[in-house]
Write a protein that holds these residues in place. Structure first.
Motif, short mmCIF file in Angstrom:
data_model
loop_
_atom_site.label_atom_id
_atom_site.label_comp_id
_atom_site.label_asym_id
_atom_site.label_seq_id
_atom_site.Cartn_x
_atom_site.Cartn_y
_atom_site.Cartn_z
N VAL A 1 23.94 20.71 86.26
CA VAL A 1 25.05 20.52 87.19
C VAL A 1 24.58 20.73 88.63
O VAL A 1 24.96 19.98 89.54
N LEU A 2 23.76 21.76 88.86
CA LEU A 2 23.26 22.02 90.20
C LEU A 2 22.39 20.86 90.70
O LEU A 2 22.47 20.49 91.87
N CYS A 3 21.58 20.32 89.82
CA CYS A 3 20.73 19.18 90.19
C CYS A 3 21.60 18.00 90.63
O CYS A 3 21.32 17.34 91.64
N ARG A 4 22.66 17.76 89.87
CA ARG A 4 23.53 16.63 90.18
C ARG A 4 24.31 16.88 91.48
O ARG A 4 24.46 15.97 92.30
N HIS A 5 24.79 18.10 91.65
CA HIS A 5 25.61 18.40 92.83
C HIS A 5 24.80 18.37 94.12
O HIS A 5 25.26 17.82 95.14
N TYR A 6 23.60 18.96 94.08
CA TYR A 6 22.79 19.04 95.30
C TYR A 6 21.78 17.90 95.43
O TYR A 6 21.01 17.88 96.40
N LYS A 7 21.77 17.00 94.45
CA LYS A 7 20.87 15.85 94.50
C LYS A 7 19.41 16.29 94.59
O LYS A 7 18.63 15.80 95.42
N LEU A 8 19.03 17.25 93.74
CA LEU A 8 17.68 17.79 93.75
C LEU A 8 17.10 17.79 92.34
O LEU A 8 17.84 17.78 91.35
N GLY A 9 15.77 17.83 92.28
CA GLY A 9 15.11 17.87 91.00
C GLY A 9 15.22 19.24 90.33
O GLY A 9 15.47 20.25 90.99
N ARG A 10 14.99 19.25 89.02
CA ARG A 10 15.15 20.49 88.26
C ARG A 10 14.13 21.54 88.68
O ARG A 10 14.42 22.74 88.70
N GLY A 11 12.93 21.11 89.02
CA GLY A 11 11.91 22.07 89.45
C GLY A 11 12.32 22.80 90.72
O GLY A 11 12.09 24.01 90.84
N ILE A 12 12.91 22.07 91.65
CA ILE A 12 13.36 22.69 92.90
C ILE A 12 14.50 23.67 92.62
O ILE A 12 14.51 24.79 93.14
N ILE A 13 15.45 23.25 91.79
CA ILE A 13 16.59 24.12 91.46
C ILE A 13 16.11 25.39 90.78
O ILE A 13 16.58 26.50 91.10
N ARG A 14 15.17 25.28 89.88
CA ARG A 14 14.65 26.47 89.19
C ARG A 14 13.96 27.41 90.18
O ARG A 14 14.11 28.63 90.11
N ALA A 15 13.19 26.82 91.10
CA ALA A 15 12.51 27.65 92.10
C ALA A 15 13.53 28.37 92.97
O ALA A 15 13.36 29.55 93.32
N VAL A 16 14.61 27.69 93.33
CA VAL A 16 15.67 28.31 94.13
C VAL A 16 16.32 29.45 93.36
O VAL A 16 16.55 30.54 93.91
N ILE B 1 11.75 22.12 101.31
CA ILE B 1 12.98 21.72 100.64
C ILE B 1 13.54 22.85 99.77
O ILE B 1 14.75 22.98 99.62
N VAL B 2 12.67 23.68 99.21
CA VAL B 2 13.14 24.80 98.40
C VAL B 2 13.88 25.80 99.27
O VAL B 2 14.95 26.31 98.90
N THR B 3 13.35 26.08 100.45
CA THR B 3 14.00 27.01 101.38
C THR B 3 15.34 26.45 101.84
O THR B 3 16.34 27.18 101.93
N VAL B 4 15.38 25.16 102.14
CA VAL B 4 16.61 24.52 102.57
C VAL B 4 17.66 24.59 101.47
O VAL B 4 18.82 24.94 101.70
N ALA B 5 17.25 24.27 100.24
CA ALA B 5 18.18 24.30 99.10
C ALA B 5 18.64 25.72 98.81
O ALA B 5 19.81 25.96 98.51
N GLU B 6 17.72 26.68 98.93
CA GLU B 6 18.09 28.09 98.71
C GLU B 6 19.15 28.54 99.71
O GLU B 6 20.13 29.22 99.34
N THR B 7 18.97 28.17 100.96
CA THR B 7 19.93 28.55 102.00
C THR B 7 21.31 27.96 101.70
O THR B 7 22.33 28.64 101.85
N LYS B 8 21.35 26.71 101.28
CA LYS B 8 22.61 26.05 100.98
C LYS B 8 23.31 26.71 99.79
O LYS B 8 24.52 27.00 99.84
N ILE B 9 22.58 26.94 98.71
CA ILE B 9 23.19 27.53 97.52
C ILE B 9 23.61 28.97 97.78
O ILE B 9 24.67 29.42 97.34
#
Length: 261
Positions: A43-58, A16-24
């Motif tokens: 804002v990124l968490c809300r927009h991409y419907k992802l947790g904060r840990g995943i967003i930070r990793a991305v 999921i981190v790789t998928v989110a990274e590709t999208k962003i």
């Protein structure tokens, strides 16, 4: 919202981190997130419907790839467009792209590249290219690059090249948005002709030429944009100075008490 059916997402990885990274990263390349724009994790968490840990990793991954930066007390920001960043990309491409001239291409690889070149030629022959057609031509160009880089048998080098090409696209998209001219997409016909006849030196020269063409175009556009920004700034300053002078002039014209006596 993260669209798991998007064609821009990888078809193999389920990380999921790789998928989110590709999208962003795609949104940055496409200009949905602008250079220098502040990135709020919330804002990124809300927009991409992802947790904060995943967003930070991305964001950490994207910072390693040069697409975002982190500053103390300022949080995350999309990487700015700078002359230093452009020179870094150009230097990397000049050093690494000529290595592609020595790869071994199978008959199937050569056939695929020739088919792409044929499609490019037919598309480029149109009297007026639309933005969609230019994007399609560059998609063909990137397909050839990825195909050839995949034959390096060196995943690390392939990864570096992919990142350099992504960052090149980022700079090119931004700089072309403010000008009427476009960098012509690469025509790989000469490269494949050189490879078919075993002329690797000629193929390397072609690759260096394409890297130089990218740098020359983007550097010129960057200098032009900086000049325009500076001109606007000077005009604003001049207007401001005149305004200040006009406001101050009545005071200076008022006779002082000493002069009246």
């Amino acid at each position: 919202m993260l669209d798991t059916e998007s064609p821009f997402l990888p078809k193999i990885s389920t990380d999921i981190v790789t998928v989110a990274e590709t999208k962003i990263r795609h949104d940055i390349l496409a200009g949905a997130l602008l250079p220098g724009e502040r990135l709020s994790e919330q804002v990124l968490c809300r927009h991409y419907k992802l947790g904060r840990g995943i967003i930070r990793a991305v964001l950490v991954r994207l910072s390693h790839r040069g697409f975002v930066s982190s500053q103390a007390r300022s949080g995350w920001k999309v990487a700015p467009i700078t002359a230093v960043g452009l020179r870094e990309i150009a230097l990397g491409r000049r050093q690494l792209e000529p290595l592609l001239a020595d790869v071994d291409l199978s008959e199937a690889d050569i056939g695929r590249i020739e088919a792409i070149c044929t499609m490019q030629t037919a598309l480029a022959a149109q009297p007026r290219l639309s933005a969609d057609n230019i994007a399609l031509l560059r998609g063909y160009d990137r397909e050839v690059r990825d195909l050839v880089a995949g034959q390096l048998k060196a995943p690390l080098l392939s990864g570096w090249l992919a990142n350099l090409w992504d960052r090149s696209e980022y700079y090119l998209n931004f700089l072309e948005a403010g000008c009427a001219t476009r960098l012509p997409p690469t025509d790989w016909t000469k490269f494949i002709e050189a490879k078919k006849t075993g002329q690797n030196a000629r193929a390397a020269a072609f690759l260096k030429k394409t890297a130089d063409a990218f740098f020359a175009f983007t550097q010129d556009q960057l200098l032009q944009s900086n000049f325009e920004v500076s001109a606007v700034a000077r005009a604003r300053k001049k207007s401001s100075d005149r305004s200040d002078a006009a406001k101050a002039k009545p005071e200076f014209q008022q006779p002082s008490p000493k002069r009246t006596f």
